[in-house]
Design an enzyme around this catalytic site. Structure first.
Site, PDB file in Angstrom:
ATOM      1  N   THR A  21     -57.163  47.264 -83.968  1.00 59.87           N
ATOM      2  CA  THR A  21     -57.207  46.510 -83.476  1.00 59.87           C
ATOM      3  C   THR A  21     -58.353  46.315 -81.884  1.00 59.87           C
ATOM      4  OG1 THR A  21     -55.518  46.539 -81.516  1.00 59.87           O
ATOM      5  CG2 THR A  21     -55.191  45.497 -84.074  1.00 59.87           C
ATOM      6  N   LYS A  26     -67.017  43.385 -82.627  1.00 61.47           N
ATOM      7  CA  LYS A  26     -66.593  42.229 -83.513  1.00 61.47           C
ATOM      8  C   LYS A  26     -67.297  40.841 -83.816  1.00 61.47           C
ATOM      9  CE  LYS A  26     -61.892  43.192 -82.581  1.00 61.47           C
ATOM     10  NZ  LYS A  26     -62.289  44.326 -81.843  1.00 61.47           N
ATOM     11  N   PHE A  47     -57.539  41.771 -75.370  1.00 62.66           N
ATOM     12  CA  PHE A  47     -57.784  41.062 -75.768  1.00 62.66           C
ATOM     13  C   PHE A  47     -58.451  40.857 -77.416  1.00 62.66           C
ATOM     14  CE2 PHE A  47     -62.472  40.387 -77.432  1.00 62.66           C
ATOM     15  CZ  PHE A  47     -62.878  39.347 -77.664  1.00 62.66           C
ATOM     16  N   ASP A  48     -58.672  41.737 -77.620  1.00 62.18           N
ATOM     17  CA  ASP A  48     -58.591  42.292 -79.373  1.00 62.18           C
ATOM     18  C   ASP A  48     -57.794  41.576 -80.965  1.00 62.18           C
ATOM     19  OD1 ASP A  48     -59.785  44.741 -77.675  1.00 62.18           O
ATOM     20  OD2 ASP A  48     -60.978  44.058 -79.542  1.00 62.18           O
ATOM     21  N   VAL A  49     -56.020  41.637 -79.550  1.00 63.45           N
ATOM     22  CA  VAL A  49     -55.445  41.191 -80.483  1.00 63.45           C
ATOM     23  C   VAL A  49     -54.693  40.052 -79.931  1.00 63.45           C
ATOM     24  CG1 VAL A  49     -52.580  41.629 -80.136  1.00 63.45           C
ATOM     25  CG2 VAL A  49     -54.216  44.034 -80.110  1.00 63.45           C
TER      26      VAL A  49
END
Length: 104
Positions: A21, A26, A47-49
């Site tokens: 993750t 991205k 942030f990614d999660v």
């Protein structure tokens, strides 16, 4: 090692089925940007999660694709302060997911 432990925590809470993750790469469609970013509250490692959880709750298609990535030598992670912040962010995301914050 911190990234692997973080991903294990994320997966154990049922927040993501993805292997990584935290990859720094991205890509988002315009539709995804408009659905995800206005709902986001985390601005650090989680942030990614949070983006993935929101995408799932909004019914968006997400794919994990292999990329060649080289970490920046300037990027620094503090094992004490950053690890505690990462854990706190994941708990907040888990709670917000459970109470429906990321759904319409």
């Amino acid at each position: 090692a911190m990234g692997r432990v973080f991903n294990l925590v994320v997966r154990s809470l049922g927040l993501s089925a993805f292997r990584d993750t935290q990859c720094g790469f991205k890509a988002f469609s315009r539709r995804a940007l408009e659905a995800i970013f206005p709902r986001m509250r985390v601005d650090r490692f989680g942030f990614d999660v949070e983006a993935l959880v929101i995408a799932r709750n909004q019914g968006l298609r997400v794919a994990e694709l292999p990329v060649f990535w080289v970490n920046s030598p300037e990027a620094k992670v503090n094992p004490v302060t950053d690890a505690s912040r990462m854990f706190w962010d994941v708990l907040l995301i888990w709670y917000r997911d459970r109470v429906g914050h990321y759904r319409d």
